[in-house]
Enzyme design. Structure first.
Site, PDB file in Angstrom:
ATOM      1  N   CYS A  30     -19.866  -7.757 -11.688  1.00  0.00           N
ATOM      2  CA  CYS A  30     -20.796  -6.936 -11.168  1.00  0.00           C
ATOM      3  C   CYS A  30     -22.060  -6.759 -11.829  1.00  0.00           C
ATOM      4  CB  CYS A  30     -20.164  -5.554 -11.405  1.00  0.00           C
ATOM      5  SG  CYS A  30     -18.894  -5.262 -10.026  1.00  0.00           S
ATOM      6  N   SER A  44     -13.716   8.627   2.877  1.00  0.00           N
ATOM      7  CA  SER A  44     -12.603   8.329   3.314  1.00  0.00           C
ATOM      8  C   SER A  44     -11.517   9.135   2.833  1.00  0.00           C
ATOM      9  CB  SER A  44     -12.216   6.687   2.555  1.00  0.00           C
ATOM     10  OG  SER A  44     -13.334   5.962   3.021  1.00  0.00           O
ATOM     11  N   CYS A  63     -14.854   5.338   5.590  1.00  0.00           N
ATOM     12  CA  CYS A  63     -16.489   5.155   5.137  1.00  0.00           C
ATOM     13  C   CYS A  63     -16.415   3.756   4.641  1.00  0.00           C
ATOM     14  CB  CYS A  63     -16.971   6.346   4.119  1.00  0.00           C
ATOM     15  SG  CYS A  63     -18.400   5.837   3.567  1.00  0.00           S
ATOM     16  N   ASP A  64     -17.358   3.025   4.975  1.00  0.00           N
ATOM     17  CA  ASP A  64     -17.444   1.634   4.530  1.00  0.00           C
ATOM     18  C   ASP A  64     -18.696   1.438   3.700  1.00  0.00           C
ATOM     19  OD1 ASP A  64     -15.471   0.707   5.852  1.00  0.00           O
ATOM     20  OD2 ASP A  64     -16.194   0.406   7.683  1.00  0.00           O
ATOM     21  N   ASP A 122       0.762  -1.186   0.088  1.00  0.00           N
ATOM     22  CA  ASP A 122      -0.010  -0.148  -0.097  1.00  0.00           C
ATOM     23  C   ASP A 122       0.597   1.362   0.033  1.00  0.00           C
ATOM     24  OD1 ASP A 122      -2.451   1.266  -0.269  1.00  0.00           O
ATOM     25  OD2 ASP A 122      -2.417   1.583   2.139  1.00  0.00           O
TER      26      ASP A 122
END
Length: 379
Positions: free
Chosen positions: A190, A218, A243-244, A136
């Site tokens: 998706c 986020s 934020c999820d 990351d």
């Protein structure tokens, strides 16, 4: 040569499982043209906001070979951090602070990097190849590489989605000079679903598969420096770190298992902490409470700034006392957001009296907040 590749790949997969990773796949270091184009568009449109390193590292980030020309294969690894329960009901408890699921325990960078180093060392000893590990913080496009390796696909929310773990995966990578047999890329499942797009409280997706980070909660709560733009404050609700919503809305999460076995289960004091506790944090208290947590990286001032927005959204007047104290804080961004919170928590007459009695602030952003609230209340 084929037999060697097969044995090394089997060794990698066995080691990954033994060390605690939930998925392990291989990608060729050279197979990233689509990702480079998408990243170029993201930077060209300015979607990265204040994250200047996105533009500065564009060339290095666009291909693993630009980061390390000798690399031949990328071993992508994933760790499940699926929560024990849906995090969204906490949004309806405004006196509580909502922290993103991934940040409710130890910093995943530390957890995963330690495992990557251990695994890379064993692979290097077995293969004789050179290795480098990334998680990351380096200019690596983990999600596109993970999709190319077959761990999952990048959903319409731009995050990785897995048929086994939904949207809850930490990613890390081992670059190596060893030529390993690549896995097949995963298909996009998706379909016509747009649950993640519709769940976003700030409309941060200009189109499916495209994110404008400048509108993402986020980004705003973690990466954005200074005062939060007014248009996003109410939408933040009680989200004080990350934020999820788009992740939690993904239907594929129904297949995700809890991450409790990975020893990354949420700290009890971060599942639904009282907002008032955080509003009282000075720098020392903040650092002590969040030792070993990714939250510590944003610093006390930015964290309390976020908490003040949550306080203003709470409707709970009992938080006004703490907000008054923070209106005199040393940090301008804290003072500014304290003004915004007070305007929403105090009766109009009480706020007007407070505004008239205050000396002129030395910071432009803080003065602007007082002026805006005074004009709105016709003081």
């Amino acid at each position: 040569m084929a037999e060697r590749r097969e044995k090394l790949k089997r060794f990698v997969q066995e080691e990954a499982k033994a060390i605690g990773f939930d998925a392990c796949r291989i990608a060729r270091a050279k197979d990233m043209p689509e990702a480079a184009a998408a990243l170029g568009e993201f930077v060209a449109k300015g979607y990265y906001g204040q994250m200047k390193w996105m533009a500065e590292t564009l060339e290095r980030r666009s291909s693993p070979l630009n980061l390390w020309p000798e690399a031949r294969s990328v071993i992508m690894l994933a760790m499940n951090y699926g929560p024990e329960e849906d995090p969204r009901p906490l949004l309806k408890q405004p006196d509580r602070a909502n922290i993103s699921v991934y940040a409710r325990n130890r910093d995943y960078h530390d957890v995963i990097k330690g495992k990557l180093k251990q695994m890379a060392g064993r692979f290097a000893a077995r293969s004789g190849a050179d290795v480098k590990v990334f998680v990351d913080t380096a200019p690596v496009m983990e999600k596109p590489i993970a999709a190319k390796a077959g761990i999952g696909w990048q959903g319409k929310h731009t995050n990785l989605v897995s048929r086994e773990f939904g949207s809850w995966l930490f990613l890390g990578s081992i670059f190596t000079t060893e030529e390993l047999e690549p896995d097949r890329a995963e298909k996009d499942f998706c379909g016509s679903c747009r649950a993640c797009l519709d769940a976003c409280p700030t409309a941060a997706f200009p189109a499916p598969y495209k994110l404008d980070a400048r509108r993402c909660i986020s980004y705003l709560t973690i990466e954005h420096h200074g005062v939060i733009p007014e248009e996003f404050r109410e939408a933040m609700g009680n989200r004080i770190y990350g934020c999820d919503d788009c992740l939690a809305a993904c239907p594929w999460n129904k297949f995700a298992q809890s991450a409790s076995e990975m020893k990354l289960a949420a700290r009890d004091d971060l599942k639904a902490p009282e907002l008032s506790m955080f509003l009282g944090f000075d720098d020392a208290a903040f650092r002590k409470f969040f030792t070993g947590s990714p939250i510590k990286r944003i610093g006390r001032n930015r964290f309390v700034r976020n908490c003040l927005i949550a306080a203003g959204n709470s409707g709970h007047g009992f938080l006004a006392g703490q907000c008054r104290v923070l209106a005199d804080d040393e940090s301008p961004e804290v003072r500014a957001m304290a003004v915004w919170a007070l305007a929403r928590l105090l009766p109009q007459a009480e706020f007007a009296a407070l505004a008239r009695a205050r000396p002129r602030d030395t910071d432009e952003d803080v003065r602007r907040e007082w002026q805006r609230e005074e004009e709105m209340l016709c003081i």
